[in-house]
Design a protein around this motif. Structure first.
Motif, short mmCIF file in Angstrom:
data_model
loop_
_atom_site.label_atom_id
_atom_site.label_comp_id
_atom_site.label_asym_id
_atom_site.label_seq_id
_atom_site.Cartn_x
_atom_site.Cartn_y
_atom_site.Cartn_z
N LEU A 56 2.62 1.83 17.02
CA LEU A 56 3.66 2.19 17.99
C LEU A 56 3.28 3.45 18.75
CD1 LEU A 56 6.89 1.58 15.88
CD2 LEU A 56 6.06 0.17 17.76
N THR A 61 0.12 2.81 21.39
CA THR A 61 0.11 1.73 22.37
C THR A 61 1.29 1.76 23.34
OG1 THR A 61 1.21 0.26 20.78
CG2 THR A 61 -1.20 0.15 20.91
N LEU A 62 2.42 2.32 22.94
CA LEU A 62 3.59 2.33 23.80
C LEU A 62 3.65 3.59 24.65
CD1 LEU A 62 6.37 1.05 21.35
CD2 LEU A 62 5.11 -0.27 23.06
N GLY A 94 4.91 6.69 23.06
CA GLY A 94 4.78 6.14 21.72
C GLY A 94 5.12 7.07 20.58
#
Length: 339
Positions: A93, A96-97, A100
């Motif tokens: 998480l 990549t976000l 994040g």
């Protein structure tokens, strides 16, 4: 109410054009080393690649055990497999976000609460694990800087060790006497309430309750020292993964201390979340560091690509699978599992 219009240099098309232009220039300048790197990636030594994967798995395991040691010191014992699963999912998480780290922290906090930790203990565990992890990277960089005869590294190392000692003493003092935090926390809360135009005592009872929960935090010196060692091992195993990737591609002339310095520079660049996963930023810092340490540009590019395939692609892919499993189990009623 009119929506403010951002300046021209912050608009989406302008930013996208600037990013694509930079990537195009980098591709043009590095085209020849990139072709050579692709050629090297076709024939790696797979035994060293396997070792790099094992080292990366050990790195993630050390981070999970560090959080487990801190949580155990606060009186909450959880199976190691649950901590390992949380480490993989939260890491995926985080890298990549967009934004994040915020999603990762919220996700970790929710699951630490499900593990049985109070709100105060969960917050304390996450905050201290972040401090230990960042501090361990600084110590590693300073120590290996000394090995390269960098005189500034001794000053950095002594300053950080002194700061780490103060943090350790402060944590133990506040864990034993959390009431010391009430006065400064109350003043901060009053200031926030004034800014938000709320009653001055809003949230005071919840703040006192949160600080009282810190009385359960009784980490022993042995547990704290164990967590510090795991924080250092987490980075060193990750650096070992990078070294094995270099060896897998027949890299020559790179000393371990130079590799670790390059690695620390890359991880420091990763702390600035410009793009998810630090794509481009981390890779550029690692390549520059490896070339400065004695590798050819093509070998450095190939080694970093292989390292990122393992540390980013493999770990993130596994982390998202773990996240899906954890999400499905959280959404499944307990009675359904029994049937």
């Amino acid at each position: 109410m009119a929506v403010p219009v951002p300046p021209w240099w912050r608009r989406g098309p302008v930013v996208a054009t600037a990013v694509l232009t930079v990537l195009a220039i980098e591709l043009f300048l590095g085209w020849r080393p990139l072709l050579d790197a692709i050629g090297q990636l076709r024939t790696p030594h797979w035994n060293w690649v396997t070792g790099a994967v094992v080292a990366e798995i050990a790195s993630m395991g050390c981070y999970a055990r560090m959080q487990r040691a801190l949580l155990r010191g606060a009186g909450t014992k959880v199976q190691i497999r649950r901590h390992v699963a949380l480490a993989y999912a939260a890491h995926s998480l985080s890298v990549t976000l967009p934004g994040g780290p915020l999603f990762s922290t919220a996700f970790s906090f929710q699951h630490l609460r499900r593990f049985g930790a109070s709100s105060a203990v969960a917050s304390w565990c996450l905050a201290l694990s972040g401090v230990l992890s960042a501090g361990a990277l600084v110590v590693i960089g300073a120590v290996f800087g000394l090995l390269t005869r960098n005189t500034n590294s001794l000053r950095t190392l002594l300053l950080y060790l002194g700061g780490a000692l103060l943090v350790a003493v402060g944590v133990r003092l506040l864990a034993r006497q959390p009431q010391l935090l009430i006065a400064p926390a109350r003043s901060l809360l009053h200031g926030i309430n004034r800014l938000r135009r709320r009653p001055i005592d809003t949230g005071h009872a919840r703040l006192v309750s949160l600080l009282d929960q810190l009385r359960s935090v009784r980490i022993k010196p042995a547990d704290f020292a164990y967590a510090v060692l795991l924080a250092v091992a987490n980075w060193l195993f990750d650096a070992l993964c990078l070294w094995m990737c270099c060896i897998a591609l027949d890299a020559e002339g790179l000393r371990p201390q130079h590799l670790v310095i390059a690695y620390c520079a890359g991880m420091a660049a990763a702390s600035v979340p410009i793009v998810p996963g630090g794509l481009g930023v981390v890779d550029g810092a690692l390549i520059l560091g490896l070339v400065a340490g004695g590798l050819s540009s093509s070998t450095a590019v190939a080694a970093v690509v292989l390292y990122r395939l393992i540390s980013l692609g493999f770990v993130i892919g596994l982390g998202w699978l773990v996240w899906l499993v954890m999400r499905s189990r959280a959404d499944t009623p307990r009675g359904a599992l029994a049937r």
